[in-house]
Design a protein around this motif. Sequence first.
Motif, short mmCIF file in Angstrom:
data_model
loop_
_atom_site.label_atom_id
_atom_site.label_comp_id
_atom_site.label_asym_id
_atom_site.label_seq_id
_atom_site.Cartn_x
_atom_site.Cartn_y
_atom_site.Cartn_z
N GLN A 9 0.82 -1.21 0.00
CA GLN A 9 0.00 0.00 0.00
C GLN A 9 0.85 1.26 0.00
N SER A 10 0.33 2.30 -0.63
CA SER A 10 1.01 3.60 -0.64
C SER A 10 0.37 4.50 0.41
N SER A 11 0.31 4.02 1.64
CA SER A 11 -0.31 4.78 2.72
C SER A 11 0.72 5.57 3.51
N GLY A 12 1.95 5.59 3.05
CA GLY A 12 3.02 6.34 3.70
C GLY A 12 4.35 5.93 3.11
N ARG A 13 5.42 6.57 3.58
CA ARG A 13 6.77 6.16 3.16
C ARG A 13 7.09 4.83 3.82
N PRO A 14 7.67 3.89 3.08
CA PRO A 14 8.01 2.59 3.68
C PRO A 14 9.00 2.77 4.83
N HIS A 15 8.80 2.02 5.90
CA HIS A 15 9.70 2.09 7.04
C HIS A 15 10.47 0.78 7.18
N LEU A 16 11.31 0.71 8.19
CA LEU A 16 12.17 -0.46 8.38
C LEU A 16 11.36 -1.75 8.47
N GLY A 17 10.21 -1.71 9.12
CA GLY A 17 9.37 -2.91 9.24
C GLY A 17 8.86 -3.38 7.90
N ASN A 18 8.41 -2.44 7.05
CA ASN A 18 7.95 -2.79 5.70
C ASN A 18 9.07 -3.42 4.89
N ILE A 186 8.69 -6.77 13.60
CA ILE A 186 9.72 -5.76 13.76
C ILE A 186 9.25 -4.77 14.82
N PRO A 187 9.99 -4.62 15.93
CA PRO A 187 9.54 -3.70 16.98
C PRO A 187 9.73 -2.24 16.58
N GLY A 188 8.78 -1.40 16.99
CA GLY A 188 8.92 0.03 16.79
C GLY A 188 9.73 0.64 17.91
N ILE A 189 9.92 1.94 17.87
CA ILE A 189 10.78 2.60 18.87
C ILE A 189 10.14 2.62 20.25
N ASP A 190 8.84 2.26 20.34
CA ASP A 190 8.17 2.20 21.64
C ASP A 190 7.96 0.76 22.11
N GLY A 191 8.41 -0.22 21.32
CA GLY A 191 8.26 -1.62 21.70
C GLY A 191 7.07 -2.31 21.08
N GLN A 192 6.08 -1.56 20.60
CA GLN A 192 4.97 -2.17 19.88
C GLN A 192 5.43 -2.54 18.47
N LYS A 193 4.57 -3.25 17.73
CA LYS A 193 4.88 -3.55 16.35
C LYS A 193 5.10 -2.25 15.59
N MET A 194 6.17 -2.19 14.78
CA MET A 194 6.46 -0.99 14.02
C MET A 194 5.33 -0.73 13.03
N SER A 195 4.74 0.46 13.11
CA SER A 195 3.58 0.76 12.29
C SER A 195 3.42 2.26 12.11
N LYS A 196 2.97 2.66 10.91
CA LYS A 196 2.69 4.08 10.68
C LYS A 196 1.58 4.56 11.61
N SER A 197 0.60 3.70 11.86
CA SER A 197 -0.53 4.10 12.70
C SER A 197 -0.11 4.38 14.14
N TYR A 198 0.98 3.76 14.60
CA TYR A 198 1.48 4.01 15.95
C TYR A 198 2.52 5.13 15.97
N ASN A 199 2.93 5.59 14.78
CA ASN A 199 3.95 6.63 14.67
C ASN A 199 5.21 6.26 15.45
N ASN A 200 5.60 4.99 15.33
CA ASN A 200 6.76 4.48 16.08
C ASN A 200 7.79 3.85 15.15
N TYR A 201 7.81 4.32 13.92
CA TYR A 201 8.62 3.67 12.89
C TYR A 201 9.95 4.39 12.65
N ILE A 202 10.85 3.67 11.98
CA ILE A 202 12.14 4.22 11.57
C ILE A 202 12.16 4.31 10.06
N ASP A 203 12.28 5.53 9.54
CA ASP A 203 12.37 5.78 8.11
C ASP A 203 13.85 5.79 7.74
N LEU A 204 14.28 4.76 7.01
CA LEU A 204 15.70 4.62 6.67
C LEU A 204 16.22 5.73 5.78
#
Length: 325
Positions: A9-18, A186-204
Amino acid sequence: MSRILTGIQSSGRPHLGNILGAIKPAIDLSKQPGNESFLFIADLHSLTTIKDGDQRREFIRAVAATWLAFGLDTEKNTFWRQSRVAEHTELCWYLNCFTPFPMLNNATSFKEKSDKYSAVNAGLFVYPVLQAADILLYDAEIIPVGKDQRQHIEMTRDIASAFNHQYNDEVFVLPEARIDDRLMTIPGIDGQKMSKSYNNYIDLFLPENELWKVIKKIKSDSTPLEEPKNPDTDITFQLYSLLASDEQVAEMRRLYEGGNYGYGMAKKALYELILDRFATERERFNYYMHENPDALEAELQAGEEKARAVAKQTIQRVREKLGFN
């Protein structure tokens, strides 16, 4: 030869989890001898949530640039924007007329949001049918998905089987889900699953200073610098372990358990590892996104011609059965 299909999906920039969970495994799979991969940007699906056209265009370009940055071979494989091949929406309507209401009503993707009916649009309700059209349009045999998507592949098989049974003919290939249980969440920066909806992702692909700001926000406990730390419960260590060599991971573990090694030092090591490991990909992404967007557009248009040629053959078969030819 196996025909494999994957949509992002093009619902955001791909992050490390994607990238680790979907894009890189799909590219690796496409390189195996005998495989033929169809990889598309699911921009029609993003319309269920994103209404801003400029934002969608930006996200589409970012998703496409990520695939190309990680080495997708567009000569061997087919790579395109879903919205540029009209047969997706045409087949979706045909399949809607063969899909029972209760099936869609029981779809997990709908049930998770059905407690707020006012926020649910019809596109979200028939989302699985468009997904079925995406798959069946290309006679895809293998669909790599996460466990949460297993139900949608089963629904695709049910819809295709109903159509085939109606006309007593194998009009559609029945796809098989391929679920890789080895892929960890893939864990996000807060420990939850890395997700755009949680705003806890790493954009490489962030500029270096912005990337460092994100890395510094990784959650950690309050263990003092001088004391030993448990690497198995630390998010920074978990992320580092996904990217580093076995030797690097062993050394990081030794530092954690030995004391006098702070979380800030671990975060700095993770930051430097990302810059080093993904240096080439970051350069390629910047090339397609900023330096030569025309090259990106040319790759997509070439892929769309290839996708359209296959899709038209399937639509002709379907129209023949439906009496629309």
